[in-house]
Design a protein around this motif. Structure first.
Motif, PDB file in Angstrom:
ATOM      1  N   ASP A   1       9.201 -18.583  -2.396  1.00  0.00           N
ATOM      2  CA  ASP A   1      10.140 -17.613  -1.739  1.00  0.00           C
ATOM      3  C   ASP A   1      10.413 -16.382  -2.657  1.00  0.00           C
ATOM      4  N   LYS A   2       9.194 -15.722  -2.407  1.00  0.00           N
ATOM      5  CA  LYS A   2       9.040 -14.191  -3.078  1.00  0.00           C
ATOM      6  C   LYS A   2       8.262 -13.513  -2.262  1.00  0.00           C
ATOM      7  N   TRP A   3       8.407 -12.113  -2.401  1.00  0.00           N
ATOM      8  CA  TRP A   3       7.826 -10.976  -1.852  1.00  0.00           C
ATOM      9  C   TRP A   3       6.478 -10.466  -2.259  1.00  0.00           C
ATOM     10  N   TYR A   4       5.939 -11.376  -3.186  1.00  0.00           N
ATOM     11  CA  TYR A   4       4.646 -10.708  -3.786  1.00  0.00           C
ATOM     12  C   TYR A   4       3.525 -11.876  -3.993  1.00  0.00           C
ATOM     13  N   SER A   5       2.273 -11.360  -4.127  1.00  0.00           N
ATOM     14  CA  SER A   5       1.287 -12.412  -3.974  1.00  0.00           C
ATOM     15  C   SER A   5      -0.160 -11.518  -4.519  1.00  0.00           C
ATOM     16  N   LEU A   6      -1.217 -12.286  -4.834  1.00  0.00           N
ATOM     17  CA  LEU A   6      -2.560 -11.712  -5.034  1.00  0.00           C
ATOM     18  C   LEU A   6      -3.211 -11.305  -3.702  1.00  0.00           C
ATOM     19  N   GLY A   7      -3.704  -9.883  -3.801  1.00  0.00           N
ATOM     20  CA  GLY A   7      -4.113  -9.602  -2.236  1.00  0.00           C
ATOM     21  C   GLY A   7      -5.954  -9.517  -2.424  1.00  0.00           C
ATOM     22  N   SER A   8      -6.268  -8.443  -1.590  1.00  0.00           N
ATOM     23  CA  SER A   8      -7.648  -8.355  -1.498  1.00  0.00           C
ATOM     24  C   SER A   8      -8.347  -7.692  -2.472  1.00  0.00           C
ATOM     25  N   SER A   9      -9.778  -7.586  -2.414  1.00  0.00           N
ATOM     26  CA  SER A   9     -10.681  -6.909  -3.230  1.00  0.00           C
ATOM     27  C   SER A   9     -10.334  -5.364  -3.033  1.00  0.00           C
ATOM     28  N   ILE A  10     -10.465  -4.597  -3.962  1.00  0.00           N
ATOM     29  CA  ILE A  10     -10.133  -2.992  -3.978  1.00  0.00           C
ATOM     30  C   ILE A  10     -11.509  -2.566  -3.571  1.00  0.00           C
ATOM     31  N   VAL A  11     -12.664  -3.475  -3.275  1.00  0.00           N
ATOM     32  CA  VAL A  11     -13.795  -2.923  -2.824  1.00  0.00           C
ATOM     33  C   VAL A  11     -14.015  -2.627  -1.468  1.00  0.00           C
ATOM     34  N   GLU A  12     -13.176  -3.305  -0.690  1.00  0.00           N
ATOM     35  CA  GLU A  12     -13.187  -3.561   0.871  1.00  0.00           C
ATOM     36  C   GLU A  12     -14.455  -3.321   1.231  1.00  0.00           C
ATOM     37  N   SER A  13     -15.542  -3.931   0.912  1.00  0.00           N
ATOM     38  CA  SER A  13     -16.889  -4.126   1.275  1.00  0.00           C
ATOM     39  C   SER A  13     -16.988  -4.403   2.627  1.00  0.00           C
ATOM     40  N   THR A  14     -16.126  -5.298   3.333  1.00  0.00           N
ATOM     41  CA  THR A  14     -16.044  -5.879   4.674  1.00  0.00           C
ATOM     42  C   THR A  14     -15.267  -5.359   5.551  1.00  0.00           C
ATOM     43  N   ARG A  15     -14.527  -4.320   5.046  1.00  0.00           N
ATOM     44  CA  ARG A  15     -13.820  -3.154   6.128  1.00  0.00           C
ATOM     45  C   ARG A  15     -14.281  -2.947   7.145  1.00  0.00           C
TER      46      ARG A  15
END
Length: 365
Positions: free
Chosen positions: A101-115
């Motif tokens: 019940d929280k609004w934060y989490s670990l996200g994606s890589s800063i590299v975004e190599s698969t963007r």
């Protein structure tokens, strides 16, 4: 904007108007997610991340007819692609959730190599599934990225409660659309420099714990290096870290210890013994023998090597100077800049202020 006009047609005529249409689409989707959750509190409880991606795709398809987007525009690509859902070639949605019940989490890589190469505008669709009922929020992707930490690679922290100026890109004073187009090494360098500067401003002995280039996978002891290698690293320390000349012994070596560990995978539990052991040294000044702190002799012994490195700098010393020299310096005369820095810090240290360090060095070069 004409009724039933497709988003691509709008975008060709007015990109800003098309972006606003996508913003409205995301607001409608957020509202619909929350309405469905309120009407059926168990609808989204316990669903997996992959299930939420599928549910999100279906809901966006349901909402699309109220917007310039079409249901066929909404495609789930997921897997190892970024973002998870595409809405035409230019718009995308990253789906993220937490069982808490929280609004934060670990996200994606800063590299975004698969963007996806064509996508320009991305929203975060975040599900807080631990709430009662589960809740959902949609925000522009960059506006909910608060910090960066490392698992197997540098990754963003997601915080859906950030204000506009609290995201990591505002803190770095670098727009997201500028940052995301940088080469990987430049992204790492930009973030690394930000956290180094932040630690300095807060008076903390901290160093960003990830490697920007190859180093040994195993930790080793500085003590076990050859004398030549220890001396090479010591010379760099005398150049880079003016904390070496600080009057407070608690401040001298902390940053250096972190630097050795981060850059060279080296531990040095007895750093003082290597850099300032022996207490004092005897130096001839104008024909008279003077007793000075041991570090004076160390600096004078290494003056020639220090000058050679600063007159012919390699990429590593340039990079470290850019990170750690927070004073004005002449890039075309690094040795003189170092000498002026040294003289200043000697004068601010009560045990070194009477040492004519500049005169002694200039006599040796």
């Amino acid at each position: 904007m004409k009724d039933n006009e497709h988003i691509i047609t709008i975008r060709r005529r007015d990109k800003n108007l098309a972006n606003k249409a996508f913003d409205d689409f995301m607001r409608l989707s957020e509202r619909e997610f929350n309405n469905r959750s309120i009407n059926n509190p168990n609808l989204y409880k316990g669903i997996s991340p992959s299930q939420l991606e599928e549910v999100s795709r279906d809901l966006l398809k349901d909402i699309a007819p109220q917007t310039p987007f079409r249901p066929d525009d909404i495609v789930l690509i997921s897997g190892h692609s970024f973002p998870d859902i595409m809405a035409t070639d230019y718009y995308g949605v990253k789906v993220k959730s937490t069982k808490d019940d929280k609004w934060y989490s670990l996200g994606s890589s800063i590299v975004e190599s698969t963007r996806n190469a064509t996508v320009e505008n991305i929203y975060m669709l975040f599900g807080k599934l631990g709430g009662n009922p589960p809740e959902f929020r949609c925000k522009p992707y960059f506006q909910c990225l608060s910090e960066i930490s490392v698992t197997h690679s540098p990754r963003y922290h997601i915080d859906m409660e950030l204000s506009d100026r609290e995201n990591i890109f505002s803190k770095m004073n670098t727009p997201y659309d500028t940052f995301r187009l940088l080469e990987e090494k430049d992204k790492i360098s930009r973030v690394r420099n930000y956290y180094i500067t932040k630690a300095k401003e807060e008076g903390k002995n901290e160093f960003p714990w990830w490697l920007e280039e190859a180093t040994s996978i195993n930790l080793a002891f500085y003590n076990d290096l050859s004398i030549q290698k220890r001396n090479e690293l010591m010379i760099r320390c005398y150049i880079i870290f003016y904390s070496m000349y600080d009057s407070d012994p608690q401040l001298r070596y902390k940053t250096i210890a972190l630097w050795l560990c981060n850059h060279y995978s080296l531990l040095c539990p007895n750093m003082r013994d290597f850099f300032s052991a022996g207490g004092t040294c005897s130096i001839n000044v104008d024909g008279k023998l003077h007793t000075f702190p041991h570090i004076v002799g160390e600096v004078l012994d290494k003056t020639t090597d220090i000058k050679n490195l600063l007159d012919n700098p390699d990429s590593d010393i340039i990079k470290d100077i850019e990170c750690f020299w927070d004073f004005t310096y002449d890039r075309n005369d690094l040795f003189r800049s170092w000498l002026l820095m040294l003289e200043k810090h000697f004068s601010n240290n009560k045990t070194l202020k009477d040492v004519p360090i500049r005169k002694l060095i200039e006599e040796r070069i």
